[in-house]
Design a protein around this motif. Structure first.
Motif, short mmCIF file in Angstrom:
data_model
loop_
_atom_site.label_atom_id
_atom_site.label_comp_id
_atom_site.label_asym_id
_atom_site.label_seq_id
_atom_site.Cartn_x
_atom_site.Cartn_y
_atom_site.Cartn_z
N ASP A 95 0.82 -1.22 0.00
CA ASP A 95 0.00 0.00 0.00
C ASP A 95 0.85 1.26 0.00
OD1 ASP A 95 0.78 -0.91 2.53
OD2 ASP A 95 -0.65 0.43 3.52
N TRP A 96 2.17 1.16 -0.01
CA TRP A 96 3.03 2.33 -0.18
C TRP A 96 3.24 2.64 -1.66
CZ3 TRP A 96 7.65 2.07 3.85
CH2 TRP A 96 7.11 1.99 5.15
N TYR A 97 2.64 1.86 -2.53
CA TYR A 97 2.81 2.03 -3.98
C TYR A 97 1.46 2.33 -4.62
CZ TYR A 97 7.47 0.30 -3.03
OH TYR A 97 8.75 0.18 -2.54
N VAL A 98 1.46 2.60 -5.91
CA VAL A 98 0.24 3.01 -6.61
C VAL A 98 -0.22 1.85 -7.50
CG1 VAL A 98 -0.79 4.74 -8.12
CG2 VAL A 98 1.12 5.38 -6.63
N TRP A 99 -1.45 1.40 -7.31
CA TRP A 99 -1.96 0.23 -8.03
C TRP A 99 -3.18 0.59 -8.85
CZ3 TRP A 99 0.94 -4.16 -7.56
CH2 TRP A 99 1.87 -4.19 -6.50
N SER A 100 -3.36 -0.13 -9.91
CA SER A 100 -4.58 0.01 -10.70
C SER A 100 -5.71 -0.75 -10.00
CB SER A 100 -4.33 -0.57 -12.10
OG SER A 100 -5.53 -0.64 -12.82
N ASP A 101 -6.94 -0.24 -10.12
CA ASP A 101 -8.05 -0.96 -9.48
C ASP A 101 -8.70 -1.95 -10.44
OD1 ASP A 101 -9.60 0.54 -11.18
OD2 ASP A 101 -10.50 1.80 -9.62
N ARG A 102 -8.04 -2.16 -11.60
CA ARG A 102 -8.60 -3.10 -12.56
C ARG A 102 -7.52 -4.04 -13.08
NH1 ARG A 102 -9.66 2.15 -16.23
NH2 ARG A 102 -10.48 2.71 -14.21
N ASP A 103 -7.89 -5.02 -13.86
CA ASP A 103 -6.90 -5.96 -14.38
C ASP A 103 -6.30 -5.39 -15.66
OD1 ASP A 103 -5.30 -8.10 -14.85
OD2 ASP A 103 -6.89 -9.36 -15.67
N GLY A 104 -5.49 -4.37 -15.50
CA GLY A 104 -4.88 -3.70 -16.65
C GLY A 104 -4.50 -2.29 -16.23
N PRO A 105 -3.88 -1.52 -17.14
CA PRO A 105 -3.51 -0.14 -16.80
C PRO A 105 -4.73 0.66 -16.36
CG PRO A 105 -2.48 -0.80 -18.87
CD PRO A 105 -3.45 -1.90 -18.49
N GLN A 106 -4.50 1.52 -15.40
CA GLN A 106 -5.59 2.36 -14.87
C GLN A 106 -5.91 3.50 -15.82
OE1 GLN A 106 -6.78 2.03 -11.50
NE2 GLN A 106 -8.26 3.65 -11.85
N ASN A 107 -4.93 3.91 -16.59
CA ASN A 107 -5.11 5.09 -17.45
C ASN A 107 -4.11 5.03 -18.60
OD1 ASN A 107 -2.64 5.92 -16.42
ND2 ASN A 107 -3.59 7.07 -14.77
N ASN A 108 -4.02 6.14 -19.36
CA ASN A 108 -3.19 6.15 -20.58
C ASN A 108 -1.77 6.67 -20.34
OD1 ASN A 108 -3.54 8.88 -20.15
ND2 ASN A 108 -4.23 9.36 -22.24
N TRP A 109 -1.33 6.82 -19.11
CA TRP A 109 -0.04 7.44 -18.85
C TRP A 109 1.09 6.61 -19.48
CZ3 TRP A 109 -0.54 8.68 -12.87
CH2 TRP A 109 -1.59 9.58 -12.70
N ARG A 110 2.11 7.37 -19.94
CA ARG A 110 3.26 6.73 -20.59
C ARG A 110 4.51 6.89 -19.73
NH1 ARG A 110 1.78 3.49 -24.59
NH2 ARG A 110 3.74 3.86 -25.72
N ALA A 111 5.35 5.88 -19.70
CA ALA A 111 6.58 5.93 -18.92
C ALA A 111 7.63 6.77 -19.66
CB ALA A 111 7.11 4.52 -18.67
#
Ligand code: NOJ
Length: 466
Positions: free
Chosen positions: A108-124
């Motif tokens: 829980d110190w990290y950021v997770w998607s709430d779905r089975d896949g990327p949460q949004n369109n952000w690019r690394a």
């Protein structure tokens, strides 16, 4: 203040494994002192799988065996202080290594998607989506950089608390401050909304431009100042804090309220032409807290960026501006980029080649096999650089810098010339390809070979009394 950036892996090897280390840095501190620097900044040497050259930290409170021990770090700090050099370490609050125990012990110190896949369109930053699937839990985590660097969730109060402890760990060992990595990334949009389509080019060059997105929600959240304030509170008022914030100067206010300075990336990226350089200098100088920088371990070295002809003028500019100036190791020798060694996937090995110290094998960097070839500069290794060399130029500029006082006042000096006044002194440089008239001054104090009181040849520059 002049801060000298040490990239430990490429500075000096002391044990023959071909990789620079902390004892190597300690052994070479006199080079930095004789240059005239006031402080050193060390890029990360913490335990790391080195997926991102050490910016993937697996333990914030230890030294990687490759680089030495905690005792070596203590000895380095003490030896630097004996020479009057302040010591800045590099801290990485945005992400840890995926191998940091926190990733498993405190998901829980990290950021997770709430779905089975990327949460949004952000690019690394270095390409691909900002989301990867954790093979252990099957959940998707956010990473602003490489997939091996999961982003910490600074909206969880446990994270600033734990990170603050790491800062105090080093402050208690005598460190004077920190360069803070990727600071604009620590708070994102709380709802993790998509980034909108870009309507123009990015304000600063991006490593991967393919996405065509404006990074509005994936970084620099409107409440970012709260996280920066937490870093300041943890470090205390006396620590020197310099932010790596990849924004234009106009957007730095929430950071500068709590930090001593932020790097001016506009100048680092400005095309070497008078209009762009003037604009970058004016914008950053207006903040009053600029940390001037022309190169580092991420971007091309000076001869590759501005052309060999302009290197001395660029150094003169860097070291005559008011505020902090950062000199990347090797720039003082005139080092150019080397070849790509295949270590960094983003191709940045070219800017990270080892130092050339002397005329012994591997230019004195190592008695072993260097992890990247040593690139010997045109003026030779450090031991061979005498009067008139690049090293001599840097030493003279840093010595002269002590005499420069007063605010920056840009002057109108005609086409291709950037000129400004600082108190009694006038600084001028010609960024163009033709001879240009020099601004009127009474006496040259320091000049490149191509500069006289009357004319600035291409690449010519001077500091003069007004
Ligand atoms: C900036 C560092 O200078 C760079 O080397 C690194 O890849 C990114 N931040 C991510 O930590």
């Amino acid at each position: 203040m002049v801060v000298y950036q040490v990239y430990p892996r490429s500075f000096q090897d002391s044990d023959g494994d071909g990789i620079g280390d902390l004892n190597g840095v300690t052994a070479r501190l006199d080079h930095i002192r004789e240059l005239g620097a006031d402080a050193i900044w060390l890029s990360p040497f913490y335990p790391s799988p080195l997926a991102d050259g050490g910016y993937d930290v697996a333990d914030y409170e230890a030294v990687d065996g490759l680089f030495g021990t905690l005792q070596d770090a203590d000895a380095l700090i003490a030896a630097a202080h004996e020479r009057g050099l302040k010591v800045l370490f590099d801290v990485v609050p945005c992400h840890t290594s995926i191998e940091h125990p926190w990733f498993r012990e405190h998901p829980d110190w990290y950021v997770w998607s709430d779905r089975d896949g990327p949460q949004n369109n952000w690019r690394a930053t270095f390409g691909g989506p900002s989301w990867s699937r954790d093979p252990v839990s099957g959940r998707w985590y956010l990473h602003s950089f490489y997939p091996e660097q999961p982003d910490l969730n600074w909206r969880n109060p446990e994270v600033p608390r734990a990170f603050g402890e790491a800062l105090r760990f080093w402050l208690d060992r005598g460190v004077d401050g920190f360069r803070i990595d990727a600071l604009d990334r620590i708070l994102k949009d709380p709802q993790l909304r998509d980034d909108p389509a870009a309507t123009g080019p990015p304000p600063l060059p991006e490593a991967h431009m393919e996405a065509g997105l404006e990074q509005r929600n994936s970084r620099n959240a409107p409440d970012i100042g709260t996280a920066v304030a937490q870093l300041r509170a943890a470090a205390g008022d006396d620590a020197l804090l310099v932010g790596e914030v990849y924004l234009l100067s106009g957007g730095l206010k929430p950071y500068l309220e709590h930090l001593d300075a932020c790097f001016c990336f506009e100048l680092l990226h400005a095309p070497w032409e008078a209009g762009a350089v003037r604009a970058a200098v004016a914008a950053a100088a207006a903040t009053g807290q600029a940390a001037w920088v022309l190169s580092n371990h991420d971007f091309p070295r000076l001869p590759d960026r501005v052309g060999a002809r302009n290197v001395r003028a660029a150094a003169l500019l860097l070291l005559t501006l008011p505020g902090m100036a950062f000199v990347y190791q090797g720039d003082e020798l005139g080092m150019a980029d080397g070849s790509d060694g295949g270590h960094d996937r983003a191709g940045r090995d070219r800017h990270r080649h080892p130092m050339a110290w002397d005329t012994t094998p591997n230019a004195g960097f190592t008695t072993g096999e260097p992890w990247l070839d040593v690139v010997v500069p045109a003026d030779g290794p450090a031991s061979e650089q005498r009067e008139g060399s690049m090293l001599d130029w840097y030493r003279s500029l840093i010595a002269l810098r002590r005499d420069l006082e007063g605010e920056l006042e840009l002057l109108d000096a005609g086409a291709d010339v950037v000129a400004f006044r600082r108190g009694a002194h006038v600084v001028a440089l010609n960024l163009g390809a033709a001879d240009r008239p020099a601004p009127a001054t009474s006496q040259l104090v320091l000049a490149t070979p191509g500069a006289t009181a009357a004319t600035l040849a291409p690449g010519g520059a001077f500091v003069a009394l007004g």
